[in-house]
Write a protein that holds these residues in place. Structure first.
Motif, PDB file in Angstrom:
ATOM      1  N   ARG A   1      -6.177   5.522   2.248  1.00  0.00           N
ATOM      2  CA  ARG A   1      -4.955   6.326   2.429  1.00  0.00           C
ATOM      3  C   ARG A   1      -5.022   7.622   1.635  1.00  0.00           C
ATOM      4  NH1 ARG A   1       0.315   3.485   2.894  1.00  0.00           N
ATOM      5  NH2 ARG A   1       0.016   1.922   4.517  1.00  0.00           N
ATOM      6  N   LEU A   2      -5.606   7.558   0.433  1.00  0.00           N
ATOM      7  CA  LEU A   2      -5.679   8.735  -0.431  1.00  0.00           C
ATOM      8  C   LEU A   2      -6.865   9.636  -0.091  1.00  0.00           C
ATOM      9  CD1 LEU A   2      -4.847   7.047  -3.872  1.00  0.00           C
ATOM     10  CD2 LEU A   2      -3.313   8.440  -2.454  1.00  0.00           C
ATOM     11  N   GLY A   3      -7.747   9.145   0.776  1.00  0.00           N
ATOM     12  CA  GLY A   3      -8.920   9.930   1.160  1.00  0.00           C
ATOM     13  C   GLY A   3      -9.966  10.024   0.065  1.00  0.00           C
ATOM     14  N   ILE A   4     -10.067   8.954  -0.749  1.00  0.00           N
ATOM     15  CA  ILE A   4     -11.046   8.920  -1.842  1.00  0.00           C
ATOM     16  C   ILE A   4     -11.854   7.631  -1.743  1.00  0.00           C
ATOM     17  CG2 ILE A   4      -9.657  10.396  -3.350  1.00  0.00           C
ATOM     18  CD1 ILE A   4      -8.697   7.918  -4.818  1.00  0.00           C
ATOM     19  N   GLY A   5     -12.846   7.490  -2.622  1.00  0.00           N
ATOM     20  CA  GLY A   5     -13.710   6.323  -2.601  1.00  0.00           C
ATOM     21  C   GLY A   5     -13.143   5.137  -3.356  1.00  0.00           C
ATOM     22  N   PHE A   6     -13.828   4.004  -3.177  1.00  0.00           N
ATOM     23  CA  PHE A   6     -13.474   2.742  -3.818  1.00  0.00           C
ATOM     24  C   PHE A   6     -14.731   2.127  -4.403  1.00  0.00           C
ATOM     25  CE2 PHE A   6     -13.260  -1.897  -3.662  1.00  0.00           C
ATOM     26  CZ  PHE A   6     -12.151  -2.118  -4.459  1.00  0.00           C
TER      27      PHE A   6
ATOM     28  N   ILE B   1       0.832  -1.200   0.000  1.00  0.00           N
ATOM     29  CA  ILE B   1       0.000   0.000   0.000  1.00  0.00           C
ATOM     30  C   ILE B   1       0.870   1.254   0.000  1.00  0.00           C
ATOM     31  CG2 ILE B   1      -1.878   1.237   1.149  1.00  0.00           C
ATOM     32  CD1 ILE B   1      -2.559  -1.552  -0.210  1.00  0.00           C
ATOM     33  N   ASP B   2       1.977   1.234   0.725  1.00  0.00           N
ATOM     34  CA  ASP B   2       2.914   2.366   0.709  1.00  0.00           C
ATOM     35  C   ASP B   2       3.403   2.650  -0.707  1.00  0.00           C
ATOM     36  OD1 ASP B   2       2.769   2.544   3.495  1.00  0.00           O
ATOM     37  OD2 ASP B   2       4.770   1.682   3.827  1.00  0.00           O
ATOM     38  N   LEU B   3       3.792   1.597  -1.427  1.00  0.00           N
ATOM     39  CA  LEU B   3       4.324   1.766  -2.780  1.00  0.00           C
ATOM     40  C   LEU B   3       3.248   2.272  -3.737  1.00  0.00           C
ATOM     41  CD1 LEU B   3       6.543  -1.430  -2.848  1.00  0.00           C
ATOM     42  CD2 LEU B   3       7.371   0.935  -2.918  1.00  0.00           C
ATOM     43  N   PHE B   4       2.053   1.710  -3.634  1.00  0.00           N
ATOM     44  CA  PHE B   4       0.951   2.198  -4.463  1.00  0.00           C
ATOM     45  C   PHE B   4       0.625   3.654  -4.125  1.00  0.00           C
ATOM     46  CE2 PHE B   4      -1.122  -2.220  -5.263  1.00  0.00           C
ATOM     47  CZ  PHE B   4      -0.406  -2.391  -6.414  1.00  0.00           C
ATOM     48  N   GLU B   5       0.573   3.971  -2.845  1.00  0.00           N
ATOM     49  CA  GLU B   5       0.251   5.339  -2.435  1.00  0.00           C
ATOM     50  C   GLU B   5       1.300   6.325  -2.943  1.00  0.00           C
ATOM     51  OE1 GLU B   5      -0.553   8.046   1.563  1.00  0.00           O
ATOM     52  OE2 GLU B   5       0.327   6.051   1.787  1.00  0.00           O
ATOM     53  N   GLU B   6       2.559   5.978  -2.777  1.00  0.00           N
ATOM     54  CA  GLU B   6       3.649   6.855  -3.239  1.00  0.00           C
ATOM     55  C   GLU B   6       3.515   7.122  -4.742  1.00  0.00           C
ATOM     56  OE1 GLU B   6       8.291   6.004  -4.048  1.00  0.00           O
ATOM     57  OE2 GLU B   6       7.666   5.685  -1.973  1.00  0.00           O
ATOM     58  N   HIS B   7       3.262   6.065  -5.497  1.00  0.00           N
ATOM     59  CA  HIS B   7       3.124   6.216  -6.949  1.00  0.00           C
ATOM     60  C   HIS B   7       1.901   7.066  -7.301  1.00  0.00           C
ATOM     61  CE1 HIS B   7       3.630   5.242 -11.164  1.00  0.00           C
ATOM     62  NE2 HIS B   7       2.328   5.004 -11.199  1.00  0.00           N
ATOM     63  N   ALA B   8       0.789   6.801  -6.659  1.00  0.00           N
ATOM     64  CA  ALA B   8      -0.448   7.533  -6.961  1.00  0.00           C
ATOM     65  C   ALA B   8      -0.297   9.016  -6.630  1.00  0.00           C
ATOM     66  CB  ALA B   8      -1.624   6.929  -6.198  1.00  0.00           C
TER      67      ALA B   8
ATOM     68  N   ARG C   1      -9.055  -9.918  -6.406  1.00  0.00           N
ATOM     69  CA  ARG C   1      -7.902  -9.490  -5.610  1.00  0.00           C
ATOM     70  C   ARG C   1      -7.694  -7.979  -5.583  1.00  0.00           C
ATOM     71  NH1 ARG C   1      -6.483 -13.985  -8.400  1.00  0.00           N
ATOM     72  NH2 ARG C   1      -6.578 -15.871  -7.154  1.00  0.00           N
ATOM     73  N   GLY C   2      -8.258  -7.281  -6.551  1.00  0.00           N
ATOM     74  CA  GLY C   2      -8.227  -5.824  -6.485  1.00  0.00           C
ATOM     75  C   GLY C   2      -9.004  -5.304  -5.286  1.00  0.00           C
ATOM     76  N   PHE C   3      -9.932  -6.147  -4.777  1.00  0.00           N
ATOM     77  CA  PHE C   3     -10.716  -5.786  -3.592  1.00  0.00           C
ATOM     78  C   PHE C   3      -9.866  -5.793  -2.329  1.00  0.00           C
ATOM     79  CE2 PHE C   3     -14.753  -8.010  -5.441  1.00  0.00           C
ATOM     80  CZ  PHE C   3     -14.700  -7.194  -6.537  1.00  0.00           C
ATOM     81  N   LEU C   4      -8.764  -6.521  -2.352  1.00  0.00           N
ATOM     82  CA  LEU C   4      -7.918  -6.636  -1.158  1.00  0.00           C
ATOM     83  C   LEU C   4      -7.051  -5.400  -0.952  1.00  0.00           C
ATOM     84  CD1 LEU C   4      -6.719 -10.307  -1.739  1.00  0.00           C
ATOM     85  CD2 LEU C   4      -8.568  -9.533  -0.231  1.00  0.00           C
ATOM     86  N   PHE C   5      -6.610  -4.804  -2.051  1.00  0.00           N
ATOM     87  CA  PHE C   5      -5.658  -3.701  -1.968  1.00  0.00           C
ATOM     88  C   PHE C   5      -6.294  -2.339  -2.253  1.00  0.00           C
ATOM     89  CE2 PHE C   5      -3.587  -7.636  -3.204  1.00  0.00           C
ATOM     90  CZ  PHE C   5      -2.703  -7.791  -2.164  1.00  0.00           C
ATOM     91  N   GLY C   6      -7.293  -2.326  -3.096  1.00  0.00           N
ATOM     92  CA  GLY C   6      -7.937  -1.081  -3.494  1.00  0.00           C
ATOM     93  C   GLY C   6      -8.533  -0.262  -2.359  1.00  0.00           C
ATOM     94  N   PRO C   7      -9.319  -0.876  -1.460  1.00  0.00           N
ATOM     95  CA  PRO C   7      -9.905  -0.080  -0.374  1.00  0.00           C
ATOM     96  C   PRO C   7      -8.849   0.513   0.561  1.00  0.00           C
ATOM     97  CG  PRO C   7     -11.064  -2.162  -0.597  1.00  0.00           C
ATOM     98  CD  PRO C   7      -9.847  -2.233  -1.483  1.00  0.00           C
ATOM     99  N   LEU C   8      -7.765  -0.223   0.778  1.00  0.00           N
ATOM    100  CA  LEU C   8      -6.699   0.289   1.644  1.00  0.00           C
ATOM    101  C   LEU C   8      -6.036   1.511   1.008  1.00  0.00           C
ATOM    102  CD1 LEU C   8      -5.107  -3.113   2.700  1.00  0.00           C
ATOM    103  CD2 LEU C   8      -6.615  -1.660   4.063  1.00  0.00           C
ATOM    104  N   LEU C   9      -5.787   1.423  -0.297  1.00  0.00           N
ATOM    105  CA  LEU C   9      -5.188   2.554  -1.006  1.00  0.00           C
ATOM    106  C   LEU C   9      -6.152   3.734  -1.032  1.00  0.00           C
ATOM    107  CD1 LEU C   9      -2.991   3.880  -2.704  1.00  0.00           C
ATOM    108  CD2 LEU C   9      -4.014   2.769  -4.714  1.00  0.00           C
ATOM    109  N   ALA C  10      -7.409   3.479  -1.328  1.00  0.00           N
ATOM    110  CA  ALA C  10      -8.402   4.559  -1.378  1.00  0.00           C
ATOM    111  C   ALA C  10      -8.485   5.273  -0.033  1.00  0.00           C
ATOM    112  CB  ALA C  10      -9.769   3.995  -1.782  1.00  0.00           C
TER     113      ALA C  10
END
Length: 181
Positions: free
Chosen positions: A80-85, A46-53, A69-78
């Motif tokens: 962190r970014l303060g946006i929806g999923f 999630i750190d790496l995805f967040e940094e890139h985003a 599997r996008g359901f496993l990582f997507g909500p965590l990233l969203a």
């Protein structure tokens, strides 16, 4: 790439378990389940995805995760970014009105869908999944976003299987892969 970024990639890499000859002979399956068991490895993803985003997609408004599997990582990233999923599911799994797209598989077709009100026209989205192989699933998700009149800023995956060249199907979209095999 910073030293911290490289250490996180190495941590993620150590938590991907190879299974030769699964689901059939000649296939090397890359299992991401150990990432989910190890909080530090999951945080690294999630750190790496967040940094890139944050660096590349300042205007992203929504993370769209692919079944399953996008359901496993997507909500965590969203989060962190303060946006929806929003979910893209296999046909028949979502209640209410949906929009769908049929796409080709190696031996046949499949269908995926999103709730009709899941993405607003003009909304800027990032697609997330665990794996880019032949590119068919992510390409279908992009088509679904086009039907919704959303703007796909890019795609993010944990693993890209380079030899299958799926990235070619997605051009000119950018695809961010944490690891390539």
């Amino acid at each position: 790439m910073t030293g911290d970024t490289e250490l996180k990639r190495q941590l993620v890499h150590r938590h991907i378990r190879p299974f030769p000859d699964f689901p059939k002979k000649g296939i090397m399956f890359r299992d991401i389940c150990p990432i989910l068991k190890e909080p530090a490895a999951l945080a690294a993803v999630i750190d790496l995805f967040e940094e890139h985003a944050r660096k590349n997609y300042e205007k992203v408004e929504l993370i769209v995760g692919l079944d399953a599997r996008g359901f496993l990582f997507g909500p965590l990233l969203a989060q962190r970014l303060g946006i929806g999923f929003v979910l893209i599911r296999k046909k028949g799994k979502l209640p209410g009105a949906t929009v769908s797209v049929v796409y080709d598989l190696e031996y046949g077709t499949a269908e995926m869908e999103i709730q009709e009100d899941g993405v607003a026209p003009g909304q800027k989205v990032l697609l997330i999944d665990d794996l880019l192989a032949t590119g068919g699933t992510l390409l279908a998700a992009c088509e679904l976003m086009r039907k919704q009149q959303a703007e796909v800023l890019g795609c993010m995956v944990i693993i890209e299987l380079k030899e299958l060249n799926g990235i070619e199907k997605l051009k000119p979209l950018s695809v961010y892969s944490l690891l390539e095999y």
